[in-house]
Scaffold this motif. Structure first.
Motif, PDB file in Angstrom:
ATOM      1  N   GLU A 135       0.835  -1.205   0.000  1.00  0.00           N
ATOM      2  CA  GLU A 135       0.000   0.000   0.000  1.00  0.00           C
ATOM      3  C   GLU A 135       0.869   1.255   0.000  1.00  0.00           C
ATOM      4  OE1 GLU A 135      -2.834  -0.081   3.144  1.00  0.00           O
ATOM      5  OE2 GLU A 135      -3.852  -1.889   2.394  1.00  0.00           O
ATOM      6  N   TYR A 138       2.303   1.698  -3.459  1.00  0.00           N
ATOM      7  CA  TYR A 138       1.311   2.287  -4.361  1.00  0.00           C
ATOM      8  C   TYR A 138       1.171   3.785  -4.127  1.00  0.00           C
ATOM      9  CZ  TYR A 138      -3.265   3.723  -6.052  1.00  0.00           C
ATOM     10  OH  TYR A 138      -4.277   4.432  -6.657  1.00  0.00           O
ATOM     11  N   GLU A 139       1.146   4.204  -2.858  1.00  0.00           N
ATOM     12  CA  GLU A 139       0.963   5.623  -2.561  1.00  0.00           C
ATOM     13  C   GLU A 139       2.106   6.464  -3.112  1.00  0.00           C
ATOM     14  OE1 GLU A 139      -1.597   7.248  -1.414  1.00  0.00           O
ATOM     15  OE2 GLU A 139      -2.727   5.373  -1.258  1.00  0.00           O
ATOM     16  N   ARG A 142       1.761   6.658  -6.868  1.00  0.00           N
ATOM     17  CA  ARG A 142       0.692   7.572  -7.276  1.00  0.00           C
ATOM     18  C   ARG A 142       1.123   9.032  -7.126  1.00  0.00           C
ATOM     19  NH1 ARG A 142      -4.798   6.739  -8.315  1.00  0.00           N
ATOM     20  NH2 ARG A 142      -5.937   8.716  -8.358  1.00  0.00           N
ATOM     21  N   THR A 160      -3.003  -0.847 -10.336  1.00  0.00           N
ATOM     22  CA  THR A 160      -4.460  -0.854 -10.312  1.00  0.00           C
ATOM     23  C   THR A 160      -5.031  -1.975 -11.183  1.00  0.00           C
ATOM     24  OG1 THR A 160      -4.440   0.894 -12.000  1.00  0.00           O
ATOM     25  CG2 THR A 160      -4.744   1.572  -9.726  1.00  0.00           C
ATOM     26  N   GLY A 165      -1.561  -3.244  -3.719  1.00  0.00           N
ATOM     27  CA  GLY A 165      -1.583  -2.116  -2.797  1.00  0.00           C
ATOM     28  C   GLY A 165      -2.803  -1.229  -2.923  1.00  0.00           C
ATOM     29  N   CYS A 166      -3.783  -1.648  -3.724  1.00  0.00           N
ATOM     30  CA  CYS A 166      -4.973  -0.838  -3.956  1.00  0.00           C
ATOM     31  C   CYS A 166      -6.083  -1.753  -4.483  1.00  0.00           C
ATOM     32  CB  CYS A 166      -4.684   0.286  -4.960  1.00  0.00           C
ATOM     33  SG  CYS A 166      -4.170  -0.319  -6.588  1.00  0.00           S
ATOM     34  N   ARG A 167      -7.274  -1.192  -4.619  1.00  0.00           N
ATOM     35  CA  ARG A 167      -8.387  -1.944  -5.186  1.00  0.00           C
ATOM     36  C   ARG A 167      -8.173  -2.149  -6.679  1.00  0.00           C
ATOM     37  NH1 ARG A 167     -13.009  -0.361  -7.670  1.00  0.00           N
ATOM     38  NH2 ARG A 167     -12.478   1.833  -7.262  1.00  0.00           N
TER      39      ARG A 167
END
Length: 229
Positions: A135, A138-139, A142, A160, A165-167
């Protein structure tokens, strides 16, 4: 002093002012502070490769100068030291803790490439100083992508698409792949083509490796960078 030194070195103030330029750049380095922090970095670049007849190549001293600039908040210097401690450059030992420290300093000052390097570290972890955290990876990707860093746009698309790390969201993945592809990223173009093929008769998982194949704990950081970075 920094500007005067650089102008002398570039020849903007006439020829034969090379030594004067070095003098001003060294004086600027001695006086550097958080507001005017580029002189140690500029001087470090010269020592990294050697410059003219007066500055001999000295990678260790270059690292000292980059470290000084990084401590004063210079993002590129922080990034360079993050690289140095990650890959053992500039006569620095490989040290994950220091690499993460310097990359974090650069990232917090808005350095997009450093954000992606942090993303890579969080993908694999560096026990015991850094736990693997998809997660967090991913942050950082992003944040980098939102600064229009093309490698990060591809990475966010991949995260994604695969749900790392994300939906998992194929539509959002498509948006990021389009951004990266428009900027010339070949991998993003390939993923877009694969998604189109999947829509017409398969699923994205048929044309992309499943998440588990990319995220085995035993896999090296370099392997994951090939897949995602």
């Amino acid at each position: 002093m920094t500007r005067l030194g650089k102008a002398c070195l570039s020849g903007d103030l006439g020829e034969n002012r090379y030594r004067e330029g070095i003098k001003w750049l060294k004086r600027a380095t001695e006086s550097a502070d958080a507001m005017y922090n580029s002189a140690p970095y500029q001087l470090g670049l010269m020592y990294e490769t050697g410059y003219g007849d007066d500055i001999f190549k000295d990678e260790s001293y270059a690292a000292e100068l980059f470290t000084e600039a990084a401590g004063l908040g210079h993002p590129e210097a922080s990034y360079r030291m993050g690289e140095a401690y990650e890959h053992g450059k500039l006569n620095c030992p490989r040290d994950p803790a220091l690499s993460v420290h310097f990359y974090t300093g650069a990232a917090e000052h808005g350095h997009a490439a450093a954000m992606m390097c942090l993303c890579a570290w969080y993908l694999v972890g560096a026990e015991p100083i850094l736990e693997k955290d998809e997660e967090e990876a991913y942050e950082w990707a992003r944040r980098s992508a939102e600064l229009d860093y093309v490698k990060a746009q591809y990475a966010v698309g991949y995260f994604t698409e695969m749900g790392i790390g994300c939906r998992r969201d194929i539509l959002e993945a498509n948006v990021w792949y389009v951004k990266a592809a428009d900027a010339g990223d070949e991998r993003a173009k390939q993923r877009l083509q694969a998604i189109r093929l999947a829509v017409s008769g398969g699923t994205p998982m048929d044309v992309a490796p499943p998440k588990n194949a990319k995220m085995r704990k035993s896999q090296s950081k370099e392997d994951k960078e090939c897949a995602v970075m």
